[in-house]
Write a protein that holds these residues in place. Sequence first.
Motif, short mmCIF file in Angstrom:
data_model
loop_
_atom_site.label_atom_id
_atom_site.label_comp_id
_atom_site.label_asym_id
_atom_site.label_seq_id
_atom_site.Cartn_x
_atom_site.Cartn_y
_atom_site.Cartn_z
N VAL A 22 0.85 -1.18 0.00
CA VAL A 22 0.00 0.00 0.00
C VAL A 22 0.89 1.24 0.00
N GLU A 23 0.53 2.21 -0.81
CA GLU A 23 1.25 3.47 -0.82
C GLU A 23 0.41 4.51 -0.10
N GLU A 24 0.99 5.10 0.93
CA GLU A 24 0.30 6.12 1.71
C GLU A 24 0.93 7.48 1.43
N VAL A 25 0.08 8.47 1.29
CA VAL A 25 0.56 9.83 1.06
C VAL A 25 0.06 10.70 2.21
N THR A 26 1.00 11.37 2.88
CA THR A 26 0.66 12.28 3.97
C THR A 26 1.03 13.69 3.51
N GLU A 27 0.06 14.59 3.58
CA GLU A 27 0.30 15.97 3.16
C GLU A 27 0.05 16.92 4.32
N LEU A 38 0.58 23.76 0.36
CA LEU A 38 1.22 22.48 0.68
C LEU A 38 2.65 22.75 1.12
N THR A 39 2.98 22.31 2.34
CA THR A 39 4.34 22.52 2.84
C THR A 39 5.15 21.23 2.86
N LYS A 40 4.47 20.10 2.99
CA LYS A 40 5.20 18.84 3.10
C LYS A 40 4.36 17.70 2.55
N ARG A 41 4.98 16.85 1.74
CA ARG A 41 4.30 15.66 1.21
C ARG A 41 5.24 14.48 1.44
N LYS A 42 4.68 13.46 2.07
CA LYS A 42 5.49 12.28 2.38
C LYS A 42 4.80 11.05 1.81
N LYS A 43 5.52 10.31 0.96
CA LYS A 43 4.99 9.06 0.39
C LYS A 43 5.67 7.90 1.09
N THR A 44 4.85 6.97 1.54
CA THR A 44 5.35 5.79 2.24
C THR A 44 4.73 4.55 1.61
N ARG A 45 5.56 3.54 1.41
CA ARG A 45 5.05 2.28 0.87
C ARG A 45 5.17 1.22 1.97
N ARG A 46 4.04 0.57 2.26
CA ARG A 46 4.01 -0.47 3.29
C ARG A 46 3.65 -1.79 2.65
N ASP A 47 4.33 -2.84 3.06
CA ASP A 47 3.98 -4.19 2.63
C ASP A 47 3.15 -4.83 3.73
#
Length: 116
Positions: A22-27, A38-47
């Motif tokens: 799953v790819e999660e995007v936190t903004e 938008l000041t910060k965007r973080k993409k995280t991939r979880r298995d």
Amino acid sequence: MAKTQEKKIGDALLKVALGCSVEEVTEEYAEADGELKLTKRKKTRRDIPPDLKAVQMLLAESERSETAQMTDEELEKERERLIAELKKAEKESAKKVSKPRAKSRVKKKKAVAGTK
């Protein structure tokens, strides 16, 4: 339940049973000049690992669907086959259990006889 809902549930259950990524995007936004920017965007991939409960549910459902489509005659044949298989396995396990006990008794008697 509608067929489309059942299909969606089945697909979701299969996805969980097999595991997925799953790819999660936190903004993060901040107010600047009266506007949100938008000041910060973080993409995280979880298995996500496979879930054994979901696998069990899928297997149980597939077994139910196979037997639901059988005729009475087919069900009776399957029942008889399973009973015969259980009896065969029971006899084999009884032979395995009884043979080692007899050998161990003989060995003990020999060991005791040799010490006298």
